[in-house]
Scaffold this motif. Structure first.
Motif, PDB file in Angstrom:
ATOM      1  N   ALA A  23     -87.174   3.566  10.893  1.00 14.80           N
ATOM      2  CA  ALA A  23     -85.850   4.019  11.336  1.00 14.80           C
ATOM      3  C   ALA A  23     -85.796   4.106  12.860  1.00 14.80           C
ATOM      4  CB  ALA A  23     -85.520   5.374  10.718  1.00 14.80           C
ATOM      5  N   THR A  24     -86.890   4.545  13.468  1.00 13.23           N
ATOM      6  CA  THR A  24     -86.945   4.616  14.928  1.00 13.23           C
ATOM      7  C   THR A  24     -86.838   3.224  15.535  1.00 13.23           C
ATOM      8  OG1 THR A  24     -88.262   6.628  14.838  1.00 13.23           O
ATOM      9  CG2 THR A  24     -88.332   5.389  16.899  1.00 13.23           C
ATOM     10  N   MET A  25     -87.544   2.256  14.954  1.00 10.14           N
ATOM     11  CA  MET A  25     -87.439   0.876  15.423  1.00 10.14           C
ATOM     12  C   MET A  25     -85.990   0.393  15.340  1.00 10.14           C
ATOM     13  SD  MET A  25     -89.065  -2.628  13.852  1.00 10.14           S
ATOM     14  CE  MET A  25     -88.014  -2.477  12.410  1.00 10.14           C
ATOM     15  N   GLY A  26     -85.353   0.663  14.208  1.00  9.57           N
ATOM     16  CA  GLY A  26     -83.954   0.267  14.047  1.00  9.57           C
ATOM     17  C   GLY A  26     -83.059   0.957  15.060  1.00  9.57           C
ATOM     18  N   ALA A  27     -83.292   2.246  15.280  1.00 12.02           N
ATOM     19  CA  ALA A  27     -82.479   3.008  16.239  1.00 12.02           C
ATOM     20  C   ALA A  27     -82.661   2.491  17.664  1.00 12.02           C
ATOM     21  CB  ALA A  27     -82.840   4.493  16.158  1.00 12.02           C
ATOM     22  N   ILE A  28     -83.873   2.119  18.015  1.00 15.41           N
ATOM     23  CA  ILE A  28     -84.120   1.554  19.350  1.00 15.41           C
ATOM     24  C   ILE A  28     -83.305   0.281  19.528  1.00 15.41           C
ATOM     25  CG2 ILE A  28     -85.848   0.356  20.768  1.00 15.41           C
ATOM     26  CD1 ILE A  28     -87.896   2.473  19.770  1.00 15.41           C
ATOM     27  N   HIS A  29     -83.319  -0.576  18.525  1.00 14.06           N
ATOM     28  CA  HIS A  29     -82.561  -1.833  18.631  1.00 14.06           C
ATOM     29  C   HIS A  29     -81.056  -1.578  18.685  1.00 14.06           C
ATOM     30  CE1 HIS A  29     -86.403  -3.731  17.812  1.00 14.06           C
ATOM     31  NE2 HIS A  29     -85.854  -4.814  18.319  1.00 14.06           N
ATOM     32  N   LEU A  30     -80.577  -0.629  17.900  1.00 16.21           N
ATOM     33  CA  LEU A  30     -79.150  -0.313  17.942  1.00 16.21           C
ATOM     34  C   LEU A  30     -78.753   0.299  19.290  1.00 16.21           C
ATOM     35  CD1 LEU A  30     -78.592   1.070  14.334  1.00 16.21           C
ATOM     36  CD2 LEU A  30     -77.813  -1.128  15.262  1.00 16.21           C
ATOM     37  N   ALA A  31     -79.614   1.155  19.832  1.00 15.58           N
ATOM     38  CA  ALA A  31     -79.327   1.761  21.145  1.00 15.58           C
ATOM     39  C   ALA A  31     -79.288   0.700  22.235  1.00 15.58           C
ATOM     40  CB  ALA A  31     -80.369   2.831  21.478  1.00 15.58           C
ATOM     41  N   LEU A  32     -80.239  -0.214  22.215  1.00 13.72           N
ATOM     42  CA  LEU A  32     -80.252  -1.280  23.222  1.00 13.72           C
ATOM     43  C   LEU A  32     -79.051  -2.205  23.046  1.00 13.72           C
ATOM     44  CD1 LEU A  32     -84.071  -2.064  23.320  1.00 13.72           C
ATOM     45  CD2 LEU A  32     -82.703  -1.000  25.124  1.00 13.72           C
ATOM     46  N   TRP A  33     -78.701  -2.482  21.792  1.00  6.29           N
ATOM     47  CA  TRP A  33     -77.520  -3.314  21.536  1.00  6.29           C
ATOM     48  C   TRP A  33     -76.281  -2.643  22.128  1.00  6.29           C
ATOM     49  CZ3 TRP A  33     -73.060  -2.433  18.641  1.00  6.29           C
ATOM     50  CH2 TRP A  33     -72.255  -3.556  18.443  1.00  6.29           C
ATOM     51  N   ALA A  34     -76.142  -1.342  21.887  1.00  7.17           N
ATOM     52  CA  ALA A  34     -74.980  -0.610  22.395  1.00  7.17           C
ATOM     53  C   ALA A  34     -74.988  -0.493  23.916  1.00  7.17           C
ATOM     54  CB  ALA A  34     -74.930   0.795  21.774  1.00  7.17           C
ATOM     55  N   ASP A  35     -76.185  -0.493  24.522  1.00 13.55           N
ATOM     56  CA  ASP A  35     -76.306  -0.356  25.978  1.00 13.55           C
ATOM     57  C   ASP A  35     -76.154  -1.669  26.733  1.00 13.55           C
ATOM     58  OD1 ASP A  35     -76.607   2.358  25.864  1.00 13.55           O
ATOM     59  OD2 ASP A  35     -78.789   2.339  26.051  1.00 13.55           O
ATOM     60  N   GLY A  36     -75.809  -2.740  26.042  1.00  8.13           N
ATOM     61  CA  GLY A  36     -75.534  -3.978  26.747  1.00  8.13           C
ATOM     62  C   GLY A  36     -76.195  -5.231  26.207  1.00  8.13           C
ATOM     63  N   TYR A  37     -77.194  -5.095  25.344  1.00  5.04           N
ATOM     64  CA  TYR A  37     -77.834  -6.286  24.787  1.00  5.04           C
ATOM     65  C   TYR A  37     -76.874  -7.066  23.908  1.00  5.04           C
ATOM     66  CZ  TYR A  37     -82.570  -5.175  26.404  1.00  5.04           C
ATOM     67  OH  TYR A  37     -83.683  -4.936  27.167  1.00  5.04           O
ATOM     68  N   ARG A  38     -75.814  -6.408  23.453  1.00 10.12           N
ATOM     69  CA  ARG A  38     -74.814  -7.094  22.619  1.00 10.12           C
ATOM     70  C   ARG A  38     -74.154  -8.245  23.358  1.00 10.12           C
ATOM     71  NH1 ARG A  38     -72.239  -1.986  23.247  1.00 10.12           N
ATOM     72  NH2 ARG A  38     -70.754  -2.055  24.946  1.00 10.12           N
ATOM     73  N   ASP A  39     -74.176  -8.196  24.685  1.00  8.88           N
ATOM     74  CA  ASP A  39     -73.541  -9.227  25.489  1.00  8.88           C
ATOM     75  C   ASP A  39     -74.441 -10.441  25.739  1.00  8.88           C
ATOM     76  OD1 ASP A  39     -71.257  -7.618  25.704  1.00  8.88           O
ATOM     77  OD2 ASP A  39     -72.102  -6.568  27.439  1.00  8.88           O
ATOM     78  N   LEU A  40     -75.695 -10.375  25.289  1.00  9.89           N
ATOM     79  CA  LEU A  40     -76.618 -11.493  25.489  1.00  9.89           C
ATOM     80  C   LEU A  40     -76.441 -12.507  24.369  1.00  9.89           C
ATOM     81  CD1 LEU A  40     -79.808  -9.442  26.405  1.00  9.89           C
ATOM     82  CD2 LEU A  40     -78.292 -10.673  27.974  1.00  9.89           C
ATOM     83  N   ALA A  41     -76.291 -13.779  24.747  1.00 11.84           N
ATOM     84  CA  ALA A  41     -76.140 -14.840  23.748  1.00 11.84           C
ATOM     85  C   ALA A  41     -77.364 -14.873  22.845  1.00 11.84           C
ATOM     86  CB  ALA A  41     -75.968 -16.186  24.448  1.00 11.84           C
ATOM     87  N   ASN A  42     -77.172 -15.056  21.573  1.00 12.50           N
ATOM     88  CA  ASN A  42     -78.204 -15.133  20.531  1.00 12.50           C
ATOM     89  C   ASN A  42     -78.941 -13.810  20.329  1.00 12.50           C
ATOM     90  OD1 ASN A  42     -77.760 -17.929  20.093  1.00 12.50           O
ATOM     91  ND2 ASN A  42     -79.059 -18.380  21.840  1.00 12.50           N
ATOM     92  N   ILE A  43     -79.462 -13.243  21.380  1.00 14.87           N
ATOM     93  CA  ILE A  43     -80.274 -12.039  21.286  1.00 14.87           C
ATOM     94  C   ILE A  43     -79.430 -10.831  20.864  1.00 14.87           C
ATOM     95  CG2 ILE A  43     -81.688 -10.411  22.627  1.00 14.87           C
ATOM     96  CD1 ILE A  43     -83.134 -13.005  22.014  1.00 14.87           C
ATOM     97  N   GLY A  44     -78.217 -10.750  21.336  1.00 13.12           N
ATOM     98  CA  GLY A  44     -77.374  -9.608  21.014  1.00 13.12           C
ATOM     99  C   GLY A  44     -77.179  -9.439  19.517  1.00 13.12           C
TER     100      GLY A  44
END
Length: 136
Positions: A23-44
């Motif tokens: 769950a922590t791994m998932g939360a880290i990825h969701l936090a990073l996605w919300a903090d701007g990784y969502r804007d990266l092509a493919n990776i987001g």
């Protein structure tokens, strides 16, 4: 040879730790996605997918019946190992055109959480498999 209550307790501790780490791994990825990784092509999109699947797998680890726990733990271990491998690739050679920095936010915690999770999940898969065999 451990007694059955001792074995059950060990499986419970491993199951709880694995679910928390996943769950922590998932939360880290969701936090990073919300903090701007969502804007990266493919990776987001992959960060979002990883976050959602990590959280779902954590729930599956908690809800899986004893007889079905070993396969759930093994699949989750493979998923987490793949996530860890992707992080190493992004830190070294790049992944899908994206290169991560070791100094980036949450990289070091993610490395620790994912590495420990793989070990705990592997131990859980073995313990759950052994526990299931002994119960028959």
């Amino acid at each position: 040879m451990a007694t059955d209550p001792t074995r059950r307790a060990a499986v419970l501790v491993l199951r709880t730790a694995a679910a928390g780490l996943t769950a922590t791994m998932g939360a880290i990825h969701l936090a990073l996605w919300a903090d701007g990784y969502r804007d990266l092509a493919n990776i987001g999109g992959l960060f979002l997918l990883n976050g959602v699947l990590g959280c779902l797998l954590a729930v599956a680890l908690l809800l899986a019946p004893s007889r079905g726990l070993a396969p759930v733990a093994a699949v989750t271990a493979l998923f987490t190992a793949g996530t860890l491998g992707a992080l190493f690739l992004s830190l070294t050679t790049g992944l899908f055109g994206f290169e991560e920095s070791a100094d980036a936010e949450l990289v070091r915690p993610a490395l620790v959480v994912e590495a420990v999770d793989v070990l705990v999940l592997a131990a859980l898969a073995v313990a759950a498999l052994d526990h299931g065999r002994r119960r028959r």
